[in-house]
Structures are given as structure tokens and as C-alpha cells.
Design a protein around this motif. Sequence first.
Motif, PDB file in Angstrom:
ATOM      1  N   VAL A 275      41.078  -3.223  12.862  1.00  0.00           N
ATOM      2  CA  VAL A 275      42.107  -2.228  13.162  1.00  0.00           C
ATOM      3  C   VAL A 275      41.947  -1.688  14.583  1.00  0.00           C
ATOM      4  CG1 VAL A 275      43.042   0.034  12.521  1.00  0.00           C
ATOM      5  CG2 VAL A 275      42.333  -1.595  10.740  1.00  0.00           C
ATOM      6  N   PRO A 277      43.255   1.383  16.753  1.00  0.00           N
ATOM      7  CA  PRO A 277      43.973   2.661  16.711  1.00  0.00           C
ATOM      8  C   PRO A 277      45.103   2.689  17.741  1.00  0.00           C
ATOM      9  CG  PRO A 277      41.623   3.036  16.596  1.00  0.00           C
ATOM     10  CD  PRO A 277      41.804   1.578  16.898  1.00  0.00           C
ATOM     11  N   GLN A 317      49.861   6.583   9.551  1.00  0.00           N
ATOM     12  CA  GLN A 317      48.793   6.252  10.489  1.00  0.00           C
ATOM     13  C   GLN A 317      47.490   7.028  10.251  1.00  0.00           C
ATOM     14  OE1 GLN A 317      48.939   3.814  12.789  1.00  0.00           O
ATOM     15  NE2 GLN A 317      51.004   3.314  12.094  1.00  0.00           N
ATOM     16  N   THR A 320      43.791   5.818   9.584  1.00  0.00           N
ATOM     17  CA  THR A 320      42.934   5.271  10.646  1.00  0.00           C
ATOM     18  C   THR A 320      41.765   6.210  10.906  1.00  0.00           C
ATOM     19  OG1 THR A 320      44.842   4.183  11.669  1.00  0.00           O
ATOM     20  CG2 THR A 320      42.907   4.511  13.063  1.00  0.00           C
ATOM     21  N   TYR A 322      41.626   9.197  13.014  1.00  0.00           N
ATOM     22  CA  TYR A 322      41.506   9.338  14.458  1.00  0.00           C
ATOM     23  C   TYR A 322      40.376  10.286  14.857  1.00  0.00           C
ATOM     24  CZ  TYR A 322      45.901   6.806  15.060  1.00  0.00           C
ATOM     25  OH  TYR A 322      46.871   5.836  15.072  1.00  0.00           O
ATOM     26  N   TRP A 325      37.238   8.337  14.763  1.00  0.00           N
ATOM     27  CA  TRP A 325      37.246   7.365  15.863  1.00  0.00           C
ATOM     28  C   TRP A 325      36.895   8.039  17.190  1.00  0.00           C
ATOM     29  CZ3 TRP A 325      40.277   6.443  20.318  1.00  0.00           C
ATOM     30  CH2 TRP A 325      40.126   5.168  20.883  1.00  0.00           C
ATOM     31  N   TRP A 342      42.188   0.923   2.266  1.00  0.00           N
ATOM     32  CA  TRP A 342      43.635   1.012   2.475  1.00  0.00           C
ATOM     33  C   TRP A 342      44.281   1.923   1.434  1.00  0.00           C
ATOM     34  CZ3 TRP A 342      48.221   0.162  -0.054  1.00  0.00           C
ATOM     35  CH2 TRP A 342      49.381   0.151   0.755  1.00  0.00           C
ATOM     36  N   TRP A 346      49.733   3.404   4.683  1.00  0.00           N
ATOM     37  CA  TRP A 346      49.071   3.104   5.951  1.00  0.00           C
ATOM     38  C   TRP A 346      49.555   1.756   6.492  1.00  0.00           C
ATOM     39  CZ3 TRP A 346      43.512   0.994   6.720  1.00  0.00           C
ATOM     40  CH2 TRP A 346      43.094   1.195   8.051  1.00  0.00           C
ATOM     41  N   PRO A 348      48.483   0.014   9.820  1.00  0.00           N
ATOM     42  CA  PRO A 348      47.794  -0.106  11.108  1.00  0.00           C
ATOM     43  C   PRO A 348      48.170  -1.393  11.841  1.00  0.00           C
ATOM     44  CG  PRO A 348      46.350  -0.812   9.355  1.00  0.00           C
ATOM     45  CD  PRO A 348      47.594  -0.305   8.682  1.00  0.00           C
ATOM     46  N   VAL A 387      37.774  -0.561  11.514  1.00  0.00           N
ATOM     47  CA  VAL A 387      38.297   0.058  12.731  1.00  0.00           C
ATOM     48  C   VAL A 387      37.355  -0.241  13.891  1.00  0.00           C
ATOM     49  CG1 VAL A 387      39.028   2.217  13.830  1.00  0.00           C
ATOM     50  CG2 VAL A 387      39.375   1.884  11.364  1.00  0.00           C
TER      51      VAL A 387
END
Length: 437
Positions: A275, A277, A317, A320, A322, A325, A342, A346, A348, A387
Motif C-alpha cells: 500500500v 499512502p 482511506q 491506511t 495515516y 504512517w 482490510w 477501504w 488503497p 503499508v
Amino acid sequence: MAVLSHFRPCTFWKLIVILVLATILLQAWHMMMLFQLESMVKDKSSSGESQNQSFPDKNDTPQGQIQETGESIESLIKKMWEKVTTANVLDKSGSYVVIDNILEESNSKKDHTQDVTIVTQCSSNHLHHLLTLSKTWNGPISVSVFTHDQDTQFAIYTIAYLIACVKNISKQVLFHIAFPVKNSPLPFDLHDFTVSCNDRIDTFQSKSKHLNYAVEGLEYPNNLLRNIATQAAKTSFVFIVDIDTLPSPEMRMSFNVFIKRHKQFMNSSSPIAFVVPSFEVNSQVDVSSIHTKTDLKKVWNDSKVRPFYFELCWKCQRYTDYEQWGLLPDFDFLEIGYFVDWEDPWEPFFIARKSDLPLYDERFKQYGFNRISQVCESYVKGFRFAVLNNAFLLHHGFKVPGNFHSKKEEEQNRNRQLFREFKKELKLKYPMSDRSC
């Protein structure tokens, strides 16, 4: 005995200290070797590669890229028009004529097995995005172009211009065309207007006013286009994105190094989606200043960058993660940051082995549920979602409600019902799977 009992604990703790120090030294050595490997690949790839990226308007052709690459524009136009007039391959619905690789002898004929192809699709008036995408990616790209009626002339002219005048594109990009049977291309006079490499791309591209989803009486077959471009890719991995997005600089190079480090991902029986982002960038931001994750986080903290679809569909989204991340260490090399389970809805953007990916369901057309149908099936098929720590994807401009064509809601409602049926069909297609979406 007193001396012996005193000696043993001391020896034990000395051994622990030695082991800890050895572990630290081994990790440091490992990190140093990874960095050196990355640097070696950078050195090999740096010749002629520019790190500047931007999102040019079609009226702002970066003339530094424009130079004649060999065959003339007129010759390319004639070859493509002959292909169009003799095409006889239909999609499985029988509704569209498909021309796979409209210029077979041009560009990307090499089989870059250990590499990643960007797969994308568009209408003719979005082809100008390839100027920057090809420069930033600096690798194989496969793009399907939807055209029809008199628009075909502008599509052909644009493709010929890009191949004849832009070195990156002539070497990297495979072009494919699809048009409706009921709206076949209309004949045109080659000399209606002339095009040269001295022209800006808006000289002729502005003649095409057709948008992806707003052509009366036509449905934009986004999933068919994605499948055409995916199947034509000549690499082991594909990265399916929208044509108006840009990958982070050096993503391709870093991913190729990552795969060499982790050869198990090349032949694993367990499919995995890497994935990337995705973000939206304020239209006032100079995107060429965002080279690294550190650069991205600076403008993110200033609210000039935000996660993709933040206003339109945050739940599409947010899985993910964020926040997680952003907290990952900023290493100079690519690695898996974390895995994500999942959850609906979602959708991605991700890199995956081409051989693992299910094709898109081509019944989905126009707006809504077209991309998530493949993500959903990938999950049911058994994909894991990992990710990547440093890679990112940028879309120029914030997506906000109201900036869409008039029939968006109608199309989304129709595709929502189709998606419900699609999910039921997956249970029959994957009877041994314990997953559903």
C-alpha cells in the motif's frame, strides 16, 4: 563456594551485556549495508534522471522535455489511423473496440521483469499529465485512452506528439486505445491542422472538450481501460493509479531494491498488496518541493497536504492509518511499515504482482465503486495489505464536494447496487475463502 557463587552472576551479566552490544552492532551493520545498497542503485540510476516534479497545466508544457526523438509526428499519425481503421478486436461485452499497443514498434518493448509498471487510463484531454508522470516515474508506463467520434483525431495527434517529441515518453510509455462500437472514430483530413515539436501541447489538445464522465450518451469504461493497460504491462509488478497523481520521487527505484532484498515476495504463494499512502496537495503548493517523506510531513503539518479523499470519503482511506504512517522512522530505504486488515470501504492504491491480481469487473462504468471492486476481490482472494514506510502518492488539488459532473450521484447509486450483486458473486467465485466484503 562463596567465590564461585559470586563469579557466576557476574559472568552471566557480562554475557548479557556482550550479547546486547553485539546485537546493536549487527543492526547498525545491517542498516549500513542497506543504505550502501540503496546508494549504489541510486548511482546507477541517476544518469539523466531529474528529481524535479510538478503538475503542469496542459497550457504549460515543460519545453525542456521537448525534443524530436526520431520518427515524425505525421508518420506516427498515419500508422495509428491505419490501426484504428482496421481494428477488429472487441471487449468481452462486444461494446468496445480495443487496440492493444497502438504503436507496436515504439517504446517499452523490453521485458523489464524485475520492475514495476505504472498502469493508468484517461480520456484524450488528460494525456498531458504524462509529461510529468513519465519524468517523475522514469520507468515503464502503460496507459489506455478512451476516445470516440471526432475526438479520436485529437487522441491520435496527442499520442503522436508525445512519442515524437518527448524522450521519456517515447522510451517508457505503451499506449492503448478503446472506443465504443456505436461511436466509431470519424475520418479526418491529416492536414486539418499541423503539429510540430515546437508547439505547446494545448495548441491541439484544447480542441478536445470531452471529459471522462460528461460525454452525453457515452459511458466511460474505466475498469475496461485499467484491464487493457494492466494486461499489456511487461513487468512482474504493477502500480495502478489515476493519471493526475504523482508517485514520490525514487519510489520505483526504491521498490526495486526492496524486492531484491525480499526475494520471497517474488514467488510467494500468499499474495500481498504494498500500500502506498495517497495525499491531496493544496493547489497553491509547489509540488516540486516535496521530494521526501520529511518534505511531505512539513506541508502536512501546515495543513497544505491532507489524506486523499479527506472530505469526499474519509472512510474510504482512513484504514491506511495515516497517523501511524507519519510516526514511522524516516529511513532512507523502503520497507514495510505495518500490515493492515482490510475493512469495507477501504480502497488503497497499491503495488502488487501482476500475476496475483484479479482483473477489474468491467461492468462498472462511470463514477463510483469501480476501483473498490478489485480491492474487495483481492481481499477475498487472500491478499495481505502491507503499508510501505516511505512511498507516497500525490494528487494536485483538494477534492471537494461540488466539483463533479452533474450525474455523479445517479451513477454512484447505480454502481452501489451493482456492487452489492458483485459481492454475492464473489462468494461463489471463491467458495473456499473465509473472507467477505
